[in-house]
Design a protein around this motif. Structure first.
Motif, PDB file in Angstrom:
ATOM      1  N   VAL A  33     -19.422  31.180  -0.353  1.00  0.00           N
ATOM      2  CA  VAL A  33     -19.575  29.838   0.223  1.00  0.00           C
ATOM      3  C   VAL A  33     -19.208  28.779  -0.815  1.00  0.00           C
ATOM      4  O   VAL A  33     -18.548  27.790  -0.503  1.00  0.00           O
ATOM      5  N   TRP A  34     -19.598  28.997  -2.062  1.00  0.00           N
ATOM      6  CA  TRP A  34     -19.262  28.061  -3.144  1.00  0.00           C
ATOM      7  C   TRP A  34     -17.745  27.945  -3.295  1.00  0.00           C
ATOM      8  O   TRP A  34     -17.215  26.842  -3.413  1.00  0.00           O
ATOM      9  N   GLU A  35     -17.055  29.061  -3.297  1.00  0.00           N
ATOM     10  CA  GLU A  35     -15.592  29.052  -3.430  1.00  0.00           C
ATOM     11  C   GLU A  35     -14.932  28.345  -2.244  1.00  0.00           C
ATOM     12  O   GLU A  35     -13.961  27.604  -2.420  1.00  0.00           O
ATOM     13  N   ILE A  36     -15.448  28.568  -1.051  1.00  0.00           N
ATOM     14  CA  ILE A  36     -14.903  27.902   0.140  1.00  0.00           C
ATOM     15  C   ILE A  36     -15.118  26.393   0.022  1.00  0.00           C
ATOM     16  O   ILE A  36     -14.233  25.599   0.329  1.00  0.00           O
ATOM     17  N   TYR A  37     -16.276  26.007  -0.448  1.00  0.00           N
ATOM     18  CA  TYR A  37     -16.582  24.586  -0.662  1.00  0.00           C
ATOM     19  C   TYR A  37     -15.570  23.966  -1.629  1.00  0.00           C
ATOM     20  O   TYR A  37     -15.005  22.901  -1.367  1.00  0.00           O
ATOM     21  N   LEU A  38     -15.307  24.639  -2.731  1.00  0.00           N
ATOM     22  CA  LEU A  38     -14.410  24.102  -3.754  1.00  0.00           C
ATOM     23  C   LEU A  38     -12.953  24.048  -3.298  1.00  0.00           C
ATOM     24  O   LEU A  38     -12.164  23.279  -3.850  1.00  0.00           O
ATOM     25  N   MET A  39     -12.584  24.828  -2.280  1.00  0.00           N
ATOM     26  CA  MET A  39     -11.205  24.822  -1.782  1.00  0.00           C
ATOM     27  C   MET A  39     -10.858  23.499  -1.100  1.00  0.00           C
ATOM     28  O   MET A  39      -9.694  23.154  -0.992  1.00  0.00           O
ATOM     29  N   ASP A  40     -11.851  22.787  -0.604  1.00  0.00           N
ATOM     30  CA  ASP A  40     -11.660  21.531   0.125  1.00  0.00           C
ATOM     31  C   ASP A  40     -10.668  21.715   1.274  1.00  0.00           C
ATOM     32  O   ASP A  40      -9.694  20.989   1.412  1.00  0.00           O
ATOM     33  N   LYS A  41     -10.940  22.707   2.096  1.00  0.00           N
ATOM     34  CA  LYS A  41     -10.118  23.033   3.253  1.00  0.00           C
ATOM     35  C   LYS A  41     -10.959  22.823   4.517  1.00  0.00           C
ATOM     36  O   LYS A  41     -12.003  23.446   4.681  1.00  0.00           O
ATOM     37  N   ASN A  42     -10.474  21.932   5.376  1.00  0.00           N
ATOM     38  CA  ASN A  42     -11.229  21.635   6.596  1.00  0.00           C
ATOM     39  C   ASN A  42     -10.980  22.670   7.667  1.00  0.00           C
ATOM     40  O   ASN A  42      -9.877  23.165   7.785  1.00  0.00           O
ATOM     41  N   PRO A  43     -11.982  22.971   8.466  1.00  0.00           N
ATOM     42  CA  PRO A  43     -13.360  22.480   8.434  1.00  0.00           C
ATOM     43  C   PRO A  43     -14.291  23.343   7.587  1.00  0.00           C
ATOM     44  O   PRO A  43     -15.451  23.006   7.390  1.00  0.00           O
ATOM     45  N   SER A  45     -14.664  24.079   4.357  1.00  0.00           N
ATOM     46  CA  SER A  45     -15.269  23.514   3.143  1.00  0.00           C
ATOM     47  C   SER A  45     -16.342  22.490   3.481  1.00  0.00           C
ATOM     48  O   SER A  45     -17.374  22.414   2.815  1.00  0.00           O
ATOM     49  N   ARG A  46     -16.093  21.711   4.523  1.00  0.00           N
ATOM     50  CA  ARG A  46     -17.078  20.714   4.946  1.00  0.00           C
ATOM     51  C   ARG A  46     -18.367  21.395   5.374  1.00  0.00           C
ATOM     52  O   ARG A  46     -19.468  20.952   5.045  1.00  0.00           O
ATOM     53  N   ALA A  48     -19.278  24.459   4.495  1.00  0.00           N
ATOM     54  CA  ALA A  48     -19.843  25.105   3.306  1.00  0.00           C
ATOM     55  C   ALA A  48     -20.645  24.081   2.496  1.00  0.00           C
ATOM     56  O   ALA A  48     -21.730  24.383   1.999  1.00  0.00           O
ATOM     57  N   ALA A  49     -20.113  22.861   2.388  1.00  0.00           N
ATOM     58  CA  ALA A  49     -20.827  21.789   1.689  1.00  0.00           C
ATOM     59  C   ALA A  49     -22.160  21.513   2.363  1.00  0.00           C
ATOM     60  O   ALA A  49     -23.180  21.311   1.697  1.00  0.00           O
ATOM     61  N   TRP A  50     -22.169  21.504   3.691  1.00  0.00           N
ATOM     62  CA  TRP A  50     -23.396  21.275   4.454  1.00  0.00           C
ATOM     63  C   TRP A  50     -24.407  22.379   4.154  1.00  0.00           C
ATOM     64  O   TRP A  50     -25.584  22.110   3.895  1.00  0.00           O
ATOM     65  N   ALA A  51     -23.947  23.636   4.159  1.00  0.00           N
ATOM     66  CA  ALA A  51     -24.846  24.761   3.880  1.00  0.00           C
ATOM     67  C   ALA A  51     -25.397  24.678   2.457  1.00  0.00           C
ATOM     68  O   ALA A  51     -26.596  24.864   2.234  1.00  0.00           O
ATOM     69  N   ILE A  52     -24.533  24.382   1.492  1.00  0.00           N
ATOM     70  CA  ILE A  52     -24.972  24.278   0.092  1.00  0.00           C
ATOM     71  C   ILE A  52     -25.964  23.131  -0.056  1.00  0.00           C
ATOM     72  O   ILE A  52     -26.982  23.251  -0.743  1.00  0.00           O
ATOM     73  N   ASP A  53     -25.694  22.021   0.592  1.00  0.00           N
ATOM     74  CA  ASP A  53     -26.585  20.856   0.558  1.00  0.00           C
ATOM     75  C   ASP A  53     -27.973  21.252   1.063  1.00  0.00           C
ATOM     76  O   ASP A  53     -28.991  20.979   0.426  1.00  0.00           O
ATOM     77  N   LEU A  54     -28.026  21.926   2.204  1.00  0.00           N
ATOM     78  CA  LEU A  54     -29.322  22.321   2.777  1.00  0.00           C
ATOM     79  C   LEU A  54     -30.008  23.399   1.941  1.00  0.00           C
ATOM     80  O   LEU A  54     -31.232  23.370   1.769  1.00  0.00           O
ATOM     81  N   LYS A  78     -11.406  14.116   0.511  1.00  0.00           N
ATOM     82  CA  LYS A  78     -10.911  13.091   1.433  1.00  0.00           C
ATOM     83  C   LYS A  78     -11.870  12.875   2.599  1.00  0.00           C
ATOM     84  O   LYS A  78     -12.003  11.776   3.098  1.00  0.00           O
ATOM     85  N   HIS A  79     -12.511  13.938   3.037  1.00  0.00           N
ATOM     86  CA  HIS A  79     -13.361  13.865   4.224  1.00  0.00           C
ATOM     87  C   HIS A  79     -14.744  13.298   3.870  1.00  0.00           C
ATOM     88  O   HIS A  79     -15.334  13.669   2.854  1.00  0.00           O
ATOM     89  N   GLN A  80     -15.243  12.423   4.717  1.00  0.00           N
ATOM     90  CA  GLN A  80     -16.543  11.789   4.472  1.00  0.00           C
ATOM     91  C   GLN A  80     -17.676  12.819   4.368  1.00  0.00           C
ATOM     92  O   GLN A  80     -18.614  12.637   3.600  1.00  0.00           O
ATOM     93  N   GLY A  81     -17.582  13.908   5.124  1.00  0.00           N
ATOM     94  CA  GLY A  81     -18.615  14.941   5.067  1.00  0.00           C
ATOM     95  C   GLY A  81     -18.678  15.608   3.703  1.00  0.00           C
ATOM     96  O   GLY A  81     -19.761  15.880   3.183  1.00  0.00           O
ATOM     97  N   MET A  82     -17.526  15.862   3.117  1.00  0.00           N
ATOM     98  CA  MET A  82     -17.490  16.450   1.768  1.00  0.00           C
ATOM     99  C   MET A  82     -18.102  15.483   0.756  1.00  0.00           C
ATOM    100  O   MET A  82     -18.884  15.881  -0.105  1.00  0.00           O
ATOM    101  N   LYS A  83     -17.747  14.223   0.878  1.00  0.00           N
ATOM    102  CA  LYS A  83     -18.285  13.210  -0.026  1.00  0.00           C
ATOM    103  C   LYS A  83     -19.803  13.086   0.158  1.00  0.00           C
ATOM    104  O   LYS A  83     -20.554  13.086  -0.822  1.00  0.00           O
ATOM    105  N   ARG A  84     -20.222  12.974   1.408  1.00  0.00           N
ATOM    106  CA  ARG A  84     -21.642  12.776   1.712  1.00  0.00           C
ATOM    107  C   ARG A  84     -22.492  13.920   1.171  1.00  0.00           C
ATOM    108  O   ARG A  84     -23.488  13.695   0.467  1.00  0.00           O
ATOM    109  N   HIS A  85     -22.141  15.157   1.510  1.00  0.00           N
ATOM    110  CA  HIS A  85     -22.955  16.301   1.074  1.00  0.00           C
ATOM    111  C   HIS A  85     -22.934  16.461  -0.437  1.00  0.00           C
ATOM    112  O   HIS A  85     -23.958  16.769  -1.050  1.00  0.00           O
TER     113      HIS A  85
END
Length: 180
Positions: A33-43, A45-46, A48-54, A78-85
């Motif tokens: 999940v961490w690697e997917i998050y770092l790829m910044d590939k929608n949807p 990574s977004r 994955a960021a949500w899961a890591i955040d929670l 670029k995506h607001q969800g990635m930035k937010r989480h």
């Protein structure tokens, strides 16, 4: 079903909770999940960021290397969800001294950007307020930027903005009194 497949399914809390449950059962899957998050590939990574955040909210500790990697990658999101989480994760931890300048720069840019979501701006304010504790010289600039945005902002932003301005003004007057 593989984690990366789960991350492409519906963007629902139920789906993210399922991913979190899998990771809690099999902790070594966190690295995927961490690697997917770092790829910044929608949807993926977004989500994955949500899961890591929670997971982080539920007690998962990220080490300084991981926190540094998030900060390093922030400008590429670029995506607001990635930035937010990402900002939400960073806002819940003390800012390491070596990252203060980079993180302050990113947060100021996103706070001023017209295309930043309210949540991104609010987490940026939270992080900058913490940085201002260590670097009081940024208080005036942060107050000015918040004040410029108050008139045309949402009620939530106004609420946080006004509280932050009052806090920063108290800090600044405390600093001035100590200097005199």
């Amino acid at each position: 079903m593989k984690l990366d497949e789960l991350l492409t399914l519906e963007p629902s809390r139920k789906n993210i909770d399922q991913i979190i449950s899998i990771i809690k059962t099999t902790p070594e899957l966190f690295n995927i999940v961490w690697e997917i998050y770092l790829m910044d590939k929608n949807p993926q990574s977004r989500r994955a960021a949500w899961a890591i955040d929670l997971l982080h909210e539920q007690g998962l500790e990220l080490d300084q290397t991981q926190m540094g990697e998030i900060i390093k990658r922030l400008p590429t999101f670029k995506h607001q969800g990635m930035k937010r989480h990402s900002l939400r994760i960073l806002a819940s931890e003390p800012v390491a001294n070596e990252h203060i300048g980079t993180l302050a720069d990113i947060c100021f840019r996103w706070l001023e950007a017209n295309d930043s979501s309210v949540a991104v701006k609010m987490y940026a304010i939270k992080i900058l307020t913490e940085i201002a504790e260590k670097e009081p010289a940024i208080c005036r600039e942060l107050i000015d930027i918040i004040e410029l945005q108050l008139e045309e902002s949402t009620p939530g932003f106004r609420n946080i903005g006004i509280k932050t301005i009052k806090l920063l003004q108290r800090r600044m007057s405390g600093v001035k009194k100590k200097v005199q």
